[in-house]
Scaffold this motif. Structure first.
Motif, PDB file in Angstrom:
ATOM      1  N   GLU A 555      -9.002  24.792 -19.979  1.00 13.80           N
ATOM      2  CA  GLU A 555      -9.715  23.486 -18.949  1.00 13.80           C
ATOM      3  C   GLU A 555     -10.535  24.213 -17.848  1.00 13.80           C
ATOM      4  OE1 GLU A 555      -6.641  19.876 -17.674  1.00 13.80           O
ATOM      5  OE2 GLU A 555      -6.566  21.380 -16.149  1.00 13.80           O
ATOM      6  N   ARG A 556     -10.279  25.787 -17.706  1.00 20.42           N
ATOM      7  CA  ARG A 556     -10.920  26.937 -16.791  1.00 20.42           C
ATOM      8  C   ARG A 556     -12.393  26.798 -17.862  1.00 20.42           C
ATOM      9  NH1 ARG A 556     -10.009  29.928 -12.326  1.00 20.42           N
ATOM     10  NH2 ARG A 556     -12.259  29.828 -11.629  1.00 20.42           N
ATOM     11  N   ALA A 557     -12.263  27.151 -19.207  1.00 24.54           N
ATOM     12  CA  ALA A 557     -13.519  27.569 -19.921  1.00 24.54           C
ATOM     13  C   ALA A 557     -13.867  26.645 -20.481  1.00 24.54           C
ATOM     14  CB  ALA A 557     -12.774  27.761 -21.586  1.00 24.54           C
ATOM     15  N   ARG A 558     -14.244  25.291 -20.327  1.00 26.61           N
ATOM     16  CA  ARG A 558     -14.862  24.344 -20.520  1.00 26.61           C
ATOM     17  C   ARG A 558     -15.680  23.869 -19.491  1.00 26.61           C
ATOM     18  NH1 ARG A 558     -13.776  19.041 -21.828  1.00 26.61           N
ATOM     19  NH2 ARG A 558     -11.349  19.653 -22.627  1.00 26.61           N
ATOM     20  N   HIS A 559     -14.508  24.443 -17.681  1.00 28.18           N
ATOM     21  CA  HIS A 559     -15.895  24.985 -16.565  1.00 28.18           C
ATOM     22  C   HIS A 559     -16.550  26.111 -16.502  1.00 28.18           C
ATOM     23  CE1 HIS A 559     -16.884  25.344 -12.463  1.00 28.18           C
ATOM     24  NE2 HIS A 559     -16.821  24.609 -12.869  1.00 28.18           N
ATOM     25  N   PHE A 560     -16.338  27.086 -17.238  1.00 24.23           N
ATOM     26  CA  PHE A 560     -17.416  28.180 -16.953  1.00 24.23           C
ATOM     27  C   PHE A 560     -18.461  27.860 -17.965  1.00 24.23           C
ATOM     28  CE2 PHE A 560     -15.951  32.401 -16.297  1.00 24.23           C
ATOM     29  CZ  PHE A 560     -14.796  32.158 -15.432  1.00 24.23           C
ATOM     30  N   PHE A 561     -18.243  26.828 -19.248  1.00 17.88           N
ATOM     31  CA  PHE A 561     -19.618  26.668 -20.078  1.00 17.88           C
ATOM     32  C   PHE A 561     -20.211  25.872 -19.356  1.00 17.88           C
ATOM     33  CE2 PHE A 561     -21.515  24.270 -23.762  1.00 17.88           C
ATOM     34  CZ  PHE A 561     -21.764  24.965 -23.603  1.00 17.88           C
ATOM     35  N   SER A 562     -19.488  25.329 -18.294  1.00 17.65           N
ATOM     36  CA  SER A 562     -20.690  23.598 -17.951  1.00 17.65           C
ATOM     37  C   SER A 562     -21.298  24.349 -16.744  1.00 17.65           C
ATOM     38  CB  SER A 562     -19.800  22.755 -17.149  1.00 17.65           C
ATOM     39  OG  SER A 562     -18.559  22.955 -16.198  1.00 17.65           O
ATOM     40  N   MET A 563     -20.851  25.853 -16.372  1.00 16.50           N
ATOM     41  CA  MET A 563     -21.737  26.192 -15.389  1.00 16.50           C
ATOM     42  C   MET A 563     -23.236  26.930 -16.081  1.00 16.50           C
ATOM     43  SD  MET A 563     -19.454  27.104 -12.262  1.00 16.50           S
ATOM     44  CE  MET A 563     -18.162  28.589 -12.827  1.00 16.50           C
ATOM     45  N   GLY A 564     -22.884  27.360 -17.827  1.00 17.91           N
ATOM     46  CA  GLY A 564     -23.937  28.284 -18.031  1.00 17.91           C
ATOM     47  C   GLY A 564     -22.986  29.654 -18.385  1.00 17.91           C
ATOM     48  N   LEU A 565     -21.565  29.864 -17.951  1.00 16.66           N
ATOM     49  CA  LEU A 565     -20.932  31.081 -17.839  1.00 16.66           C
ATOM     50  C   LEU A 565     -20.875  30.668 -19.611  1.00 16.66           C
ATOM     51  CD1 LEU A 565     -19.604  31.603 -14.633  1.00 16.66           C
ATOM     52  CD2 LEU A 565     -21.208  32.294 -15.435  1.00 16.66           C
ATOM     53  N   PRO A 566     -20.727  31.976 -20.203  1.00 20.32           N
ATOM     54  CA  PRO A 566     -19.784  32.295 -21.329  1.00 20.32           C
ATOM     55  C   PRO A 566     -18.460  32.210 -21.693  1.00 20.32           C
ATOM     56  CG  PRO A 566     -20.130  34.835 -20.481  1.00 20.32           C
ATOM     57  CD  PRO A 566     -20.836  33.858 -19.787  1.00 20.32           C
ATOM     58  N   ALA A 567     -17.776  31.298 -22.290  1.00 23.84           N
ATOM     59  CA  ALA A 567     -16.997  30.860 -22.640  1.00 23.84           C
ATOM     60  C   ALA A 567     -15.669  31.193 -24.088  1.00 23.84           C
ATOM     61  CB  ALA A 567     -15.983  29.278 -22.975  1.00 23.84           C
ATOM     62  N   ALA A 568     -16.712  32.585 -24.661  1.00 24.81           N
ATOM     63  CA  ALA A 568     -15.890  32.717 -25.419  1.00 24.81           C
ATOM     64  C   ALA A 568     -14.331  34.137 -25.239  1.00 24.81           C
ATOM     65  CB  ALA A 568     -16.840  33.980 -26.487  1.00 24.81           C
ATOM     66  N   GLU A 569     -14.477  34.534 -23.851  1.00 21.16           N
ATOM     67  CA  GLU A 569     -13.930  35.289 -23.997  1.00 21.16           C
ATOM     68  C   GLU A 569     -12.414  34.527 -24.051  1.00 21.16           C
ATOM     69  OE1 GLU A 569     -12.216  38.693 -20.117  1.00 21.16           O
ATOM     70  OE2 GLU A 569     -14.226  37.604 -20.715  1.00 21.16           O
ATOM     71  N   LEU A 570     -12.405  33.421 -22.802  1.00 17.14           N
ATOM     72  CA  LEU A 570     -11.235  32.105 -22.978  1.00 17.14           C
ATOM     73  C   LEU A 570     -11.295  32.000 -23.953  1.00 17.14           C
ATOM     74  CD1 LEU A 570     -12.234  31.003 -19.267  1.00 17.14           C
ATOM     75  CD2 LEU A 570     -10.280  32.602 -19.966  1.00 17.14           C
ATOM     76  N   ILE A 571     -11.980  31.474 -25.112  1.00 15.20           N
ATOM     77  CA  ILE A 571     -10.952  30.778 -25.716  1.00 15.20           C
ATOM     78  C   ILE A 571     -10.861  31.963 -27.006  1.00 15.20           C
ATOM     79  CG2 ILE A 571     -12.376  30.520 -29.076  1.00 15.20           C
ATOM     80  CD1 ILE A 571     -15.208  29.399 -27.492  1.00 15.20           C
ATOM     81  N   ARG A 572     -10.656  33.219 -27.075  1.00 15.98           N
ATOM     82  CA  ARG A 572     -10.372  34.353 -27.384  1.00 15.98           C
ATOM     83  C   ARG A 572      -8.768  34.356 -27.585  1.00 15.98           C
ATOM     84  NH1 ARG A 572     -15.407  36.824 -27.957  1.00 15.98           N
ATOM     85  NH2 ARG A 572     -15.299  37.519 -26.222  1.00 15.98           N
ATOM     86  N   THR A 573      -8.823  34.602 -26.140  1.00 16.24           N
ATOM     87  CA  THR A 573      -7.468  34.171 -25.278  1.00 16.24           C
ATOM     88  C   THR A 573      -6.602  33.093 -25.616  1.00 16.24           C
ATOM     89  OG1 THR A 573      -8.564  34.926 -22.880  1.00 16.24           O
ATOM     90  CG2 THR A 573      -6.339  34.169 -22.945  1.00 16.24           C
ATOM     91  N   ILE A 574      -7.017  31.997 -25.722  1.00 19.90           N
ATOM     92  CA  ILE A 574      -5.932  31.040 -26.215  1.00 19.90           C
ATOM     93  C   ILE A 574      -5.747  31.164 -27.791  1.00 19.90           C
ATOM     94  CG2 ILE A 574      -5.952  28.609 -26.924  1.00 19.90           C
ATOM     95  CD1 ILE A 574      -8.286  28.585 -25.006  1.00 19.90           C
ATOM     96  N   GLU A 575      -6.535  31.747 -28.508  1.00 14.70           N
ATOM     97  CA  GLU A 575      -6.878  32.695 -29.762  1.00 14.70           C
ATOM     98  C   GLU A 575      -4.748  33.298 -30.180  1.00 14.70           C
ATOM     99  OE1 GLU A 575     -10.659  30.875 -31.376  1.00 14.70           O
ATOM    100  OE2 GLU A 575      -9.825  33.321 -31.131  1.00 14.70           O
ATOM    101  N   GLY A 576      -5.318  34.351 -28.518  1.00 13.49           N
ATOM    102  CA  GLY A 576      -4.401  35.229 -28.966  1.00 13.49           C
ATOM    103  C   GLY A 576      -2.669  34.922 -28.405  1.00 13.49           C
ATOM    104  N   PHE A 577      -3.001  33.815 -27.914  1.00 15.55           N
ATOM    105  CA  PHE A 577      -1.360  32.953 -27.109  1.00 15.55           C
ATOM    106  C   PHE A 577      -0.862  32.135 -28.360  1.00 15.55           C
ATOM    107  CE2 PHE A 577      -3.631  31.561 -22.366  1.00 15.55           C
ATOM    108  CZ  PHE A 577      -3.073  32.925 -22.063  1.00 15.55           C
ATOM    109  N   ALA A 578      -1.774  32.129 -29.094  1.00 18.86           N
ATOM    110  CA  ALA A 578      -1.063  31.351 -30.431  1.00 18.86           C
ATOM    111  C   ALA A 578       0.016  32.316 -31.513  1.00 18.86           C
ATOM    112  CB  ALA A 578      -2.007  30.331 -31.403  1.00 18.86           C
TER     113      ALA A 578
END
Length: 736
Positions: A555-578
């Motif tokens: 949810e926070r990564a979605r908000h990052f992206f909505s503000m024009g900020l890069p969300a790639a780091e948080l995508i990799r974070t979720i992938e790391g949790f898996a």
């Protein structure tokens, strides 16, 4: 008796012929479901290595395990288990044509006297007498369970076998008592918590086990033996072909992921596996019971249908290209809607409710799913009269306070619940307008406008800090638990991503709830959360400490992206949790490592892994970035609340929402449960006026009092008169 909530893997064959699902935990076969996804049949199957003169090695507890998928998106799994006395490789997959599970294994002992054993136990359903177990006098012997109307047969290269009671007289106990040797053999046990065990009749090398499930003894044995005759190679190939024939996800999702789409394909597969084979569209929340090892009453289990989780899963499937599955989920929701327009908190696959509290977001989300399906041109019928309209009626009748919010432990005025409800009412108004029900559409928008206008007054402090919950619609909260619930206002387009109140509240969320983990940041749900292990790692038992949720990272990564900020780091974070098994957990452990409890900093805790909602949120995040858009935004709501002129809507009074104050300059819209007229007075009944309530056609009647004429500090009174008589009391309101 359930297996651990923390699963390493979860899979099933596609299609409806095979009605079993399997999980892997701690390197061993864990809960196996048959014939429905809310029915655990087999509790576990694990291996033991043993040699004379020493206690047995429990492969599950004592070995080190590495897990891998057969190939991306194909949920057959290989577990490599190592110990200084042996190496054991196990493959797990099912027959897409039958109710059979195969284990293809290779055993490599370090010393020639190390023998391999297997032990299996059936699930003990609370409230029953337990199970029966039997060793069949065949060559080689076979193992047979009888659990109510389910029979389970296990066949393989067994040299000898025994029946006993779990952790009392089972094979593991016998090996421990016999100094590494199997000294006792019994041919049957039960009723009770039965465990069956056998010695693998090969000293080293490859072997296969087959487990058959059926409703008669003969069928279970036949299914198991036929699977063994087919052989692992043939069944594995058929399993892979069946999954390869499923529609693939859009390639754009792989391009924006951090692992070339590996977790995205796994997530799509996990979501598909969460659907029951006999109840189309019934997607459960997770294939486990959180902290299952200590769950004995069967109350706190996740293999049930929650409207919230189902809608999140269906939306992710829709955006990932599987519109047919999303429509099945919607159909299932329709079939489980109550006559009053609402839904139960959750239910078993046959529709029997489990928990029965009201969560208003779980009434709103099905409406939003209907809207999403309509926007995608995937609806095959008009859902307004049969589902959307009754649900909207329930919301305006029962809201805005919810009995429980999305975390299901407290209720009140919740920003996340209000966001879903406001968006759903705007959507419902669009449906009503298209149906020609213009009076109904007007009232739905009037309620949505009022709730949207009051969100900050109801749910944020004077300093602009949103709180998780508040309870008084007449007074602004002065304090409350900090939580990121308000981000749902941005999700549906009700607030701008850079709204000053949103950004200010996020600072408090990061200060109070953000946790830095090896894979990246995550967030706890709210200050004071008690749903998680205790500090010493002992399981949640009604209390504990809440841990970080990967869903909130999404949810926070979605908000990052909505503000024009890069969300790639948080995508990799979720992938790391898996992790290796590509299973996204409900929660991750944020304390020091506790090896004795299997808890590792930044890895899944004992709650629920995999969680369908978490996999859905990850896919939705990828969709958002791949499309450079926000599919959850309700465009009519965004245009109304963030792009158009500011509204000063009438306040809406109802018997569920008996406000006593309203803002100067606003009218009061009185919502009545039946036809009537409103009598009101601005001078303490020295004079009065009457206004007839208008039929909204939504099961409520509304009358508008021109309180906008009154100045701040004044007050007025009103009452209602129905065909059956007077309301029986006056209602007083103060103008602020």
């Amino acid at each position: 008796m359930w297996g651990p909530g923390r699963k390493m893997a979860f899979g099933a064959a596609p299609g409806s012929k095979s009605k079993l699902w399997y999980t892997i935990a701690d390197g061993a076969l864990s809960d196996v479901f048959f014939p429905f996804l809310d029915r655990v049949a087999l509790h576990e199957l694990r291996f033991f290595a043993s040699a004379g003169g020493a206690p047995p090695v429990d492969d599950s507890a004592d070995g080190e395990h590495r897990i891998s998928w057969l190939s991306p998106g194909v949920p057959a799994f290989t577990v490599d288990s190592t110990h200084h006395e042996y190496r054991l490789t196990k493959e797990f997959f099912s027959d897409p044509e039958e109710n059979a599970l195969l284990i293809a294994a290779t055993f490599t002992p370090e010393l020639p006297d190390v023998r391999l054993y297997m032990q299996a136990s059936a699930h003990w359903q609370p409230g029953t007498e337990g199970n029966f177990g039997q060793v069949l006098d065949t060559h080689p012997p076979a193992l047979l369970f009888h659990q109510q109307d389910v029979w389970i047969c296990i066949v393989g290269p067994f040299s000898r076998a025994t029946a006993g009671y779990y952790r009392s007289s089972d094979l593991q106990i016998d090996l421990s008592d016999g100094d590494g040797y199997l000294t006792n053999s019994y041919d049957r046990a039960g009723p009770g918590n039965v465990a069956l065990g056998a010695e693998i009749g090969i000293r080293a090398g490859s072997f296969q086990l087959a487990i058959g499930f059926a409703h008669t003894r003969a069928d279970a044995e036949e299914v198991a033996r036929q699977a063994l005759e087919k052989g692992a190679n043939n069944i594995r190939q058929a399993f892979e072909r069946a999954w390869r024939s499923q529609p693939d996800m859009p390639q754009a999702l792989a391009k924006v992921s951090g692992d070339e789409g590996v977790l995205a394909r796994a997530s799509l597969t996990v979501l598909r596996c969460l659907e029951d084979k006999s109840h189309a569209g019934a997607f459960i929340a997770a294939p486990c019971a959180p902290w299952g090892e200590t769950n004995h009453d069967g109350n706190h289990v996740y293999h049930l249908v929650w409207p919230r989780d189902l809608c999140r899963i269906a939306t992710a499937l829709l955006d990932a290209g599987d519109s047919a599955a999303a429509l099945r989920a919607f159909r299932h929701l329709q079939s489980r809607q109550r006559p009053d327009g609402g839904w139960y908190q959750n239910w078993f696959l046959n529709g029997t409710p489990h928990w029965t509290s009201t969560e208003l977001d779980q009434v709103a989300l099905p409406i939003l799913l209907a809207w999403r399906l309509g926007v995608a041109n995937c609806l095959d019928h008009d859902p307004y009269p049969v589902m959307v309209r009754p649900a909207a009626q329930f919301i305006i009748r029962e809201g805005p306070l919810t009995q429980l919010d999305r975390w299901e432990d407290l209720g009140g005025l919740s920003p996340s619940t209000l966001a879903a409800c406001i968006a759903a009412l705007i959507v419902s108004a669009e449906f009503a307008h298209e149906a020609g029900e213009h009076v109904a559409a007007m009232h739905l928008r009037a309620v949505a406008d009022y709730w949207n206008d009051r969100v900050e007054t109801w749910c944020s402090t004077a300093a602009g800090q949103y709180v998780r919950l508040a309870g008084d619609p007449d007074h602004r909260p002065t304090e409350g638990a900090i939580a990121p619930e308000f981000l749902e206002l941005v999700r549906y387009g009700l607030r701008r991503p850079k709204d000053e109140r949103i950004l200010r509240s996020l600072q408090s969320v990061d200060t109070s709830l953000k946790v830095s983990l090896p894979a990246g940041p995550s967030w706890r749900r709210y200050v004071g959360d008690r749903y998680g292990e205790h500090e010493d790692g002992s399981p949640w038992d009604g209390s504990g400490r809440g841990r970080p949720w990967p869903v909130l990272t999404g949810e926070r990564a979605r908000h990052f992206f909505s503000m024009g900020l890069p969300a790639a780091e948080l995508i990799r974070t979720i992938e790391g949790f898996a992790g290796q098994g590509l299973m996204i957990p409900e929660q991750v452990w944020d304390g020091p490592d506790i090896p004795s409890r299997g808890l590792q900093f930044g890895r899944p805790n004992g709650s629920a892994t995999p969680l369908g909602w978490a996999h859905a949120e990850y896919l939705e995040l990828l969709v958002t970035i791949a499309l450079a858009g926000f599919p959850d935004i309700v465009m009519p709501a965004r245009r109304r609340y963030t792009e158009g002129p500011a509204h000063e809507p009438a306040f809406v009074w109802s018997h569920r929402h008996q406000i006593t104050r309203l803002t100067a300059g606003r009218r009061l819209r009185v919502q009545l449960p039946r036809p009537g007229a409103v009598h009101y007075s601005f001078d303490d009944w020295a004079t009065f006026a009457e206004v007839e309530a208008i039929d909204t056609t939504l099961g409520v009647w509304v009358a508008e009092i021109p309180s906008n004429r009154l100045s701040s500090g004044s007050s007025f009174s009103w009452t209602a008169h129905y065909m059956t008589g007077w309301e029986g009391k006056n209602f007083d309101l103060v103008v602020d």
